[in-house]
Design a protein around this motif. Structure first.
Motif, PDB file in Angstrom:
ATOM      1  N   LEU A 112       0.829  -1.143  -0.079  1.00 33.31           N
ATOM      2  CA  LEU A 112      -0.087  -0.118   0.013  1.00 33.31           C
ATOM      3  C   LEU A 112       0.621   1.387  -0.073  1.00 33.31           C
ATOM      4  O   LEU A 112       0.419   2.353  -0.630  1.00 33.31           O
ATOM      5  N   LEU A 113       2.084   1.060   0.589  1.00 35.30           N
ATOM      6  CA  LEU A 113       2.902   2.408   0.535  1.00 35.30           C
ATOM      7  C   LEU A 113       3.179   2.783  -0.913  1.00 35.30           C
ATOM      8  O   LEU A 113       3.636   2.022  -1.770  1.00 35.30           O
ATOM      9  N   GLY A 114       2.886   3.988  -1.189  1.00 30.84           N
ATOM     10  CA  GLY A 114       2.996   4.645  -2.423  1.00 30.84           C
ATOM     11  C   GLY A 114       1.934   4.764  -3.299  1.00 30.84           C
ATOM     12  O   GLY A 114       1.683   5.466  -4.361  1.00 30.84           O
ATOM     13  N   LYS A 115       0.832   3.774  -3.112  1.00 27.28           N
ATOM     14  CA  LYS A 115      -0.527   3.959  -3.610  1.00 27.28           C
ATOM     15  C   LYS A 115      -1.187   5.204  -3.460  1.00 27.28           C
ATOM     16  O   LYS A 115      -0.798   5.987  -2.225  1.00 27.28           O
ATOM     17  N   LEU A 116      -2.375   5.613  -4.057  1.00 28.69           N
ATOM     18  CA  LEU A 116      -2.797   6.703  -4.140  1.00 28.69           C
ATOM     19  C   LEU A 116      -4.302   6.591  -3.395  1.00 28.69           C
ATOM     20  O   LEU A 116      -5.129   5.684  -3.910  1.00 28.69           O
ATOM     21  N   LEU A 117      -4.514   7.029  -2.396  1.00 33.17           N
ATOM     22  CA  LEU A 117      -5.853   7.140  -1.714  1.00 33.17           C
ATOM     23  C   LEU A 117      -6.659   8.282  -2.217  1.00 33.17           C
ATOM     24  O   LEU A 117      -6.479   9.265  -2.132  1.00 33.17           O
ATOM     25  N   VAL A 118      -7.707   7.837  -2.816  1.00 26.26           N
ATOM     26  CA  VAL A 118      -8.688   9.055  -3.482  1.00 26.26           C
ATOM     27  C   VAL A 118      -9.924   9.328  -2.983  1.00 26.26           C
ATOM     28  O   VAL A 118     -10.745   8.361  -2.764  1.00 26.26           O
ATOM     29  N   ARG A 119     -10.224  10.708  -2.670  1.00 29.48           N
ATOM     30  CA  ARG A 119     -11.567  10.774  -2.021  1.00 29.48           C
ATOM     31  C   ARG A 119     -12.263  11.831  -2.864  1.00 29.48           C
ATOM     32  O   ARG A 119     -11.485  13.037  -3.378  1.00 29.48           O
ATOM     33  N   ARG A 120     -13.523  11.632  -3.272  1.00 29.74           N
ATOM     34  CA  ARG A 120     -14.269  12.682  -3.854  1.00 29.74           C
ATOM     35  C   ARG A 120     -14.981  13.117  -3.057  1.00 29.74           C
ATOM     36  O   ARG A 120     -16.007  12.732  -2.407  1.00 29.74           O
ATOM     37  N   LEU A 121     -15.036  14.437  -2.772  1.00 28.41           N
ATOM     38  CA  LEU A 121     -15.831  15.316  -1.627  1.00 28.41           C
ATOM     39  C   LEU A 121     -16.609  16.413  -2.498  1.00 28.41           C
ATOM     40  O   LEU A 121     -16.228  16.732  -3.733  1.00 28.41           O
ATOM     41  N   PRO A 122     -17.818  16.676  -1.694  1.00 24.96           N
ATOM     42  CA  PRO A 122     -18.494  17.816  -2.574  1.00 24.96           C
ATOM     43  C   PRO A 122     -17.416  19.037  -3.088  1.00 24.96           C
ATOM     44  O   PRO A 122     -17.950  19.780  -3.899  1.00 24.96           O
ATOM     45  N   GLU A 123     -16.777  19.289  -2.131  1.00 22.53           N
ATOM     46  CA  GLU A 123     -15.826  20.511  -2.372  1.00 22.53           C
ATOM     47  C   GLU A 123     -14.777  20.251  -3.232  1.00 22.53           C
ATOM     48  O   GLU A 123     -13.839  21.104  -3.620  1.00 22.53           O
ATOM     49  N   GLY A 124     -14.397  19.126  -3.542  1.00 20.91           N
ATOM     50  CA  GLY A 124     -13.386  18.832  -4.543  1.00 20.91           C
ATOM     51  C   GLY A 124     -12.784  17.355  -4.500  1.00 20.91           C
ATOM     52  O   GLY A 124     -13.071  16.736  -3.275  1.00 20.91           O
ATOM     53  N   MET A 125     -11.719  17.075  -5.441  1.00 25.97           N
ATOM     54  CA  MET A 125     -11.131  15.863  -5.014  1.00 25.97           C
ATOM     55  C   MET A 125      -9.830  15.886  -4.256  1.00 25.97           C
ATOM     56  O   MET A 125      -9.292  16.990  -4.247  1.00 25.97           O
ATOM     57  N   VAL A 126      -9.471  14.864  -3.464  1.00 27.89           N
ATOM     58  CA  VAL A 126      -8.404  14.850  -2.607  1.00 27.89           C
ATOM     59  C   VAL A 126      -7.742  13.689  -2.933  1.00 27.89           C
ATOM     60  O   VAL A 126      -8.418  12.811  -2.892  1.00 27.89           O
ATOM     61  N   VAL A 127      -6.125  13.641  -2.964  1.00 28.39           N
ATOM     62  CA  VAL A 127      -5.418  12.388  -3.393  1.00 28.39           C
ATOM     63  C   VAL A 127      -4.244  12.519  -2.429  1.00 28.39           C
ATOM     64  O   VAL A 127      -3.752  13.617  -2.241  1.00 28.39           O
ATOM     65  N   LEU A 128      -4.193  11.620  -1.694  1.00 28.14           N
ATOM     66  CA  LEU A 128      -3.011  11.272  -0.801  1.00 28.14           C
ATOM     67  C   LEU A 128      -2.164  10.104  -1.368  1.00 28.14           C
ATOM     68  O   LEU A 128      -2.578   9.257  -1.697  1.00 28.14           O
ATOM     69  N   ARG A 129      -0.931  10.317  -1.291  1.00 24.04           N
ATOM     70  CA  ARG A 129      -0.091   9.238  -1.707  1.00 24.04           C
ATOM     71  C   ARG A 129       0.128   8.437  -0.130  1.00 24.04           C
ATOM     72  O   ARG A 129       0.768   9.199   0.597  1.00 24.04           O
ATOM     73  N   LEU A 130       0.013   7.311   0.024  1.00 24.82           N
ATOM     74  CA  LEU A 130       0.091   6.549   1.297  1.00 24.82           C
ATOM     75  C   LEU A 130       1.775   6.693   1.612  1.00 24.82           C
ATOM     76  O   LEU A 130       2.477   5.859   0.666  1.00 24.82           O
ATOM     77  N   MET A 131       2.019   6.886   2.997  1.00 18.43           N
ATOM     78  CA  MET A 131       3.469   6.820   3.387  1.00 18.43           C
ATOM     79  C   MET A 131       3.565   6.061   4.781  1.00 18.43           C
ATOM     80  O   MET A 131       4.921   5.880   5.080  1.00 18.43           O
ATOM     81  N   GLU A 132       2.415   5.622   5.518  1.00 17.03           N
ATOM     82  CA  GLU A 132       2.718   4.984   6.679  1.00 17.03           C
ATOM     83  C   GLU A 132       1.434   4.098   6.899  1.00 17.03           C
ATOM     84  O   GLU A 132       0.227   4.781   6.630  1.00 17.03           O
ATOM     85  N   VAL A 133       1.616   2.935   7.205  1.00 16.34           N
ATOM     86  CA  VAL A 133       0.647   1.735   7.435  1.00 16.34           C
ATOM     87  C   VAL A 133       0.882   1.007   8.555  1.00 16.34           C
ATOM     88  O   VAL A 133       2.026   0.724   8.954  1.00 16.34           O
ATOM     89  N   GLU A 134      -0.097   0.354   9.160  1.00 18.05           N
ATOM     90  CA  GLU A 134       0.326  -0.746  10.263  1.00 18.05           C
ATOM     91  C   GLU A 134      -0.667  -1.842   9.890  1.00 18.05           C
ATOM     92  O   GLU A 134      -1.891  -1.779   9.421  1.00 18.05           O
ATOM     93  N   ALA A 135      -0.269  -3.032  10.042  1.00 21.20           N
ATOM     94  CA  ALA A 135      -0.919  -4.468  10.054  1.00 21.20           C
ATOM     95  C   ALA A 135      -1.741  -4.935  11.318  1.00 21.20           C
ATOM     96  O   ALA A 135      -0.881  -4.688  12.498  1.00 21.20           O
ATOM     97  N   TYR A 136      -2.855  -5.310  11.238  1.00 19.30           N
ATOM     98  CA  TYR A 136      -3.423  -6.071  12.586  1.00 19.30           C
ATOM     99  C   TYR A 136      -3.825  -7.321  12.162  1.00 19.30           C
ATOM    100  O   TYR A 136      -4.670  -7.366  11.235  1.00 19.30           O
ATOM    101  N   LEU A 137      -3.505  -8.318  12.756  1.00 19.01           N
ATOM    102  CA  LEU A 137      -3.394  -9.594  12.430  1.00 19.01           C
ATOM    103  C   LEU A 137      -4.739 -10.341  12.781  1.00 19.01           C
ATOM    104  O   LEU A 137      -4.614 -11.660  12.854  1.00 19.01           O
ATOM    105  N   GLY A 138      -5.824  -9.748  13.312  1.00 20.29           N
ATOM    106  CA  GLY A 138      -6.981 -10.362  13.630  1.00 20.29           C
ATOM    107  C   GLY A 138      -6.967 -11.307  15.251  1.00 20.29           C
ATOM    108  O   GLY A 138      -6.201 -10.821  15.805  1.00 20.29           O
TER     109      GLY A 138
END
Length: 202
Positions: free
Chosen positions: A18-44
Motif C-alpha cells: 500500500l505504500l506509494g499507492k494513491l488514496l482517492v477521495r471525492r468530496l462535494p468541495e473537490g477531489m483529494v488524493v494522498l500518496r500513502l506513506m505510513e501503514v500498520e498491519a493488524y493480524l486478527g
C-alpha cells in the motif's frame, strides 16, 4: 482502482504494497488524493493489538469480519476517526490501518478541512483531510467512486522503507514490539517522530 484480489492476500504483504499507492477521495468541495506513506498491519484473532483479538466480534468491528477491500472506520478517544482497509477473507478479521500520507491533489480542500494545515501524518489527520467518518464504515473500495485506492505505477524501494513496531499498542504486551508498521524514510517531515507518537492504534 485496486481490485479485491489485492486486498485478499497476506495482510503484511498488503500493508507493504500500500505504500506509494494513491488514496482517492471525492468530496462535494473537490477531489483529494494522498500518496500513502505510513501503514500498520493488524493480524486478527491471534493479534492482541487488533480489535478482533481472541475472536472478539462486536457491532463496532463487524466490518473486519467481512469481505476484503472494505473500509473499517472507527471512532476513538471520543474525538477522532481512524480508517483501515480490510484484508484476507470473510471470517479472518484482519486489516491495515492507514496512518499517513502526503497530499498530491486537493491542497486547498485539505487546508480548509484541516484548519489551514496540510500535514496528514497521523490516522486522525488523514481522516479529517479526506472527510472519512462513520458513514464510510463498510464502504467498498473496489466498486465505489467516493473513496478508493489507485495504483499509478509508483513504488518505494526497500531501502526507502522502515519496518517498525506499531504505535500506541503498549496494552498488547509482546505484540507491541511486532514490526508491523511500514513507513517511508523521512516521513513525516512535520509532527510526530517516525519512531514514536501515539494514537491510531486499533
Amino acid at each position: 482502482m485496486l481490485p479485491r484480489a489485492f486486498y485478499q492476500r497476506d495482510t503484511e504483504t498488503v500493508a507493504r504494497e500500500l505504500l506509494g499507492k494513491l488514496l482517492v477521495r471525492r468530496l462535494p468541495e473537490g477531489m483529494v488524493v494522498l500518496r500513502l506513506m505510513e501503514v500498520e498491519a493488524y493480524l486478527g484473532v491471534g493479534d492482541p493489538a487488533a480489535h478482533t483479538a481472541g475472536g472478539r466480534r462486536t457491532p463496532r468491528n463487524e466490518v473486519m469480519w467481512g469481505e476484503a477491500g472494505h473500509l473499517y472506520v472507527y471512532f476513538t478517544y471520543g474525538m477522532h476517526y481512524c480508517a483501515n482497509v480490510v484484508t484476507r477473507r470473510p471470517g479472518d478479521p484482519q486489516a491495515v490501518l492507514l496512518r499517513g500520507g502526503v497530499v498530491v491533489l486537493g491542497e486547498e480542500v485539505v487546508r480548509r478541512r484541516r484548519g489551514g494545515r496540510l500535514d496528514c501524518n497521523g490516522p486522525a489527520k488523514l481522516c479529517q483531510a479526506l472527510g472519512l467518518g462513520r458513514e464510510e464504515n463498510g464502504y467498498d473500495l473496489t466498486t465505489g467512486e467516493a473513496v478508493f485506492i489507485a495504483d499509478d505505477g509508483f513504488s518505494f524501494a526497500e531501502e526507502e522503507v522502515l519496518q517498525l513496531p506499531r504505535v500506541g499498542v503498549a496494552y498488547a504486551g509482546e505484540a507491541a514490539f511486532w514490526p508491523l508498521r511500514w513507513v517511508v524514510r523521512g516521513f513525516p517531515a512535520v509532527g510526530v517522530r517516525i519512531s514514536g507518537g501515539g494514537g491510531g492504534s486499533q
